[in-house]
Design a protein around this motif. Structure first.
Motif, mmCIF file in Angstrom:
data_model
loop_
_atom_site.group_PDB
_atom_site.id
_atom_site.type_symbol
_atom_site.label_atom_id
_atom_site.label_comp_id
_atom_site.label_asym_id
_atom_site.label_seq_id
_atom_site.Cartn_x
_atom_site.Cartn_y
_atom_site.Cartn_z
ATOM 1 N N GLY A 45 31.566 37.468 48.875
ATOM 2 C CA GLY A 45 31.097 38.313 47.786
ATOM 3 C C GLY A 45 32.096 39.398 47.483
ATOM 4 O O GLY A 45 32.490 40.149 48.357
ATOM 5 N N ARG A 46 32.565 39.477 46.267
ATOM 6 C CA ARG A 46 33.587 40.455 45.886
ATOM 7 C C ARG A 46 33.073 41.315 44.756
ATOM 8 O O ARG A 46 33.767 42.050 44.145
ATOM 9 C CB ARG A 46 34.892 39.753 45.506
ATOM 10 C CG ARG A 46 35.558 39.018 46.670
ATOM 11 C CD ARG A 46 36.661 38.124 46.172
ATOM 12 N NE ARG A 46 37.766 38.942 45.655
ATOM 13 C CZ ARG A 46 38.948 39.036 46.220
ATOM 14 N NH1 ARG A 46 39.202 38.368 47.299
ATOM 15 N NH2 ARG A 46 39.905 39.772 45.701
ATOM 16 N N SER B 173 29.013 40.795 53.147
ATOM 17 C CA SER B 173 29.153 40.289 51.780
ATOM 18 C C SER B 173 30.595 40.019 51.418
ATOM 19 O O SER B 173 30.898 39.030 50.735
ATOM 20 C CB SER B 173 28.528 41.271 50.780
ATOM 21 O OG SER B 173 29.268 42.476 50.715
ATOM 22 N N ARG B 174 31.513 40.878 51.894
ATOM 23 C CA ARG B 174 32.944 40.673 51.589
ATOM 24 C C ARG B 174 33.501 39.487 52.371
ATOM 25 O O ARG B 174 34.192 38.622 51.831
ATOM 26 C CB ARG B 174 33.746 41.934 51.906
ATOM 27 C CG ARG B 174 33.308 43.164 51.120
ATOM 28 C CD ARG B 174 33.280 42.874 49.613
ATOM 29 N NE ARG B 174 32.686 43.952 48.862
ATOM 30 C CZ ARG B 174 33.355 44.992 48.370
ATOM 31 N NH1 ARG B 174 34.651 45.114 48.595
ATOM 32 N NH2 ARG B 174 32.728 45.910 47.669
ATOM 33 N N GLU C 22 23.341 49.089 55.350
ATOM 34 C CA GLU C 22 24.268 49.034 54.216
ATOM 35 C C GLU C 22 25.671 48.685 54.692
ATOM 36 O O GLU C 22 26.372 47.860 54.073
ATOM 37 C CB GLU C 22 24.291 50.370 53.477
ATOM 38 C CG GLU C 22 25.218 50.371 52.270
ATOM 39 C CD GLU C 22 25.311 51.728 51.589
ATOM 40 O OE1 GLU C 22 25.961 51.807 50.520
ATOM 41 O OE2 GLU C 22 24.752 52.705 52.122
ATOM 42 N N LEU C 23 26.102 49.289 55.795
ATOM 43 C CA LEU C 23 27.425 49.009 56.331
ATOM 44 C C LEU C 23 27.549 47.540 56.736
ATOM 45 O O LEU C 23 28.522 46.853 56.363
ATOM 46 C CB LEU C 23 27.695 49.939 57.526
ATOM 47 C CG LEU C 23 29.046 49.941 58.243
ATOM 48 C CD1 LEU C 23 29.215 48.780 59.186
ATOM 49 C CD2 LEU C 23 30.200 50.036 57.277
ATOM 50 N N ARG C 24 26.592 47.047 57.479
ATOM 51 C CA ARG C 24 26.639 45.639 57.897
ATOM 52 C C ARG C 24 26.637 44.706 56.695
ATOM 53 O O ARG C 24 27.373 43.713 56.667
ATOM 54 C CB ARG C 24 25.449 45.341 58.806
ATOM 55 C CG ARG C 24 25.513 45.986 60.174
ATOM 56 C CD ARG C 24 24.207 45.753 60.914
ATOM 57 N NE ARG C 24 24.194 46.340 62.248
ATOM 58 C CZ ARG C 24 23.107 46.823 62.830
ATOM 59 N NH1 ARG C 24 21.926 46.788 62.191
ATOM 60 N NH2 ARG C 24 23.166 47.330 64.045
ATOM 61 N N THR D 211 39.894 40.688 51.240
ATOM 62 C CA THR D 211 38.935 40.022 50.358
ATOM 63 C C THR D 211 38.188 40.986 49.446
ATOM 64 O O THR D 211 37.293 40.552 48.713
ATOM 65 C CB THR D 211 37.905 39.223 51.188
ATOM 66 O OG1 THR D 211 37.233 40.104 52.106
ATOM 67 C CG2 THR D 211 38.575 38.106 51.966
ATOM 68 N N SER D 212 38.539 42.255 49.466
ATOM 69 C CA SER D 212 37.867 43.245 48.632
ATOM 70 C C SER D 212 38.653 43.452 47.345
ATOM 71 O O SER D 212 39.804 43.904 47.372
ATOM 72 C CB SER D 212 37.719 44.571 49.383
ATOM 73 O OG SER D 212 36.790 44.444 50.444
#
Length: 315
Positions: free
Chosen positions: A314-315, A309-310, A302-304, A24-25
């Motif tokens: 969220g892309r 988000s992905r 930030e990692l979580r 999904t990225s």
């Protein structure tokens, strides 16, 4: 496209999150997925990987099956179990059937063909036992120049999980791990248990994922057996994302902070079998393995947020 990536995997709940993260990225060109024995036997890891890609709408990604056992010694006890009987908390068959046929070629052959065809070096993220990658490097040494780096989930600096000192992916095939981590020349990033446990997510995070849409909801349904295990380990309702942490670094280099240490793998028959020995002495008195980048820290929030988000679209 951005990062060219191949994932070698043994799904596995955390593998499912890792595959979905790459799939999904938008900045990832996911060239292929190869499978290996591990959390469950090879036939099931292969079926799981194909169904997960179908879930993510990625029937364009080829899948090839690889090693069904370690390079040298069969495991003396049953592998896996933490992920449920089918690797996905008993929910694997609720995922959509894969429409793309399994590749006729084996995992190593697919790896070679994808790497040969790539117009720039490719990152490989092995997130299961390292059997396929060891076989690739042994049989095709000329392919090294086509690999930008190997970002693997495995090992531990100060802890194990399958034994007191050995992490599962390394313990499952220590000879293969030694070949890849200690004895080869391809740049290698090791993402160990010590860091992945720092990045554990709780029920609130998982609730946000489950409420985010069809993909997030389905991924959250795959976690029940895995979460039951981690309630005992963590002391709260949550889980460790292990493999997704490594794939996050493969997608966004530098997301994890690494330090370079000599690393070797214990392949003895004793109680330390499968241990990754990370030499953190300021001045080692003798060679203690190849120098490897070991992930030691990250901005956990930030990692979580990156992973959520992905997976939430969220892309």
């Amino acid at each position: 496209m951005g990062t060219k990536l191949i994932i070698d995997t043994d799904p596995g709940v955390d593998d499912a999150f890792a595959i979905a993260l790459a799939a999904t990225s938008a900045e990832v060109e996911l060239l292929g997925v190869t499978t290996v024995f591990g959390n469950v036997p090879l036939a099931r890891t292969t079926a799981n990987a194909r169904r997960l890609l179908q879930l993510c709408g990625r029937s364009d990604v080829p899948v090839a099956a690889g090693a069904a056992r370690p390079l040298v010694y069969q495991a003396t006890r049953r592998l896996g179990g933490v992920h449920g009987s089918d690797g996905l908390s008993g929910r694997a068959d609720t995922l959509p059937e894969a429409t793309r046929p399994l590749e006729d070629s084996d995992a190593v052959s697919l790896l070679v063909s994808l790497l040969d065809a790539a117009d720039e070096p490719v990152a490989i993220a092995p997130i299961g036992p390292l059997t396929n990658i060891a076989a690739l490097l042994a049989a095709h040494p000329g392919i090294r120049s086509k690999i930008s780096r190997i970002v693997l989930m495995g090992g531990g600096v100060a802890r194990g999980n399958t034994t007191a000192v050995a992490e599962f992916n390394i313990w499952a095939d220590p000879e293969a791990a030694r070949r890849v981590i200690t004895e080869d020349e391809v740049p290698c990033v090791m993402v160990p248990l010590d860091l992945t446990h720092q990045c554990a997510v709780d029920d609130v995070w998982l609730g946000k994922l489950g409420g985010s849409g069809p993909l997030g909801r389905t991924l959250e349904t795959l976690t029940s057996d895995y979460r039951a295990h981690y309630r005992r380990v963590l002391g709260y309702d949550g889980m460790v994302l292990h493999d997704a942490v490594a794939v996050a670094e493969a997608i966004r280099p530098g997301l994890l902070h690494t330090e370079t240490y000599p690393v070797t793998v214990d392949t003895s028959a004793g109680p330390a079998r499968g241990m990754t020995l990370v030499d953190r002495r300021a001045v080692p008195l003798e060679a203690a393995g190849r120098e490897v980048e070991v992930a030691v820290d990250t901005d956990v929030d930030e990692l979580r947020n990156f992973v959520l988000s992905r997976l939430a679209g969220g892309r």
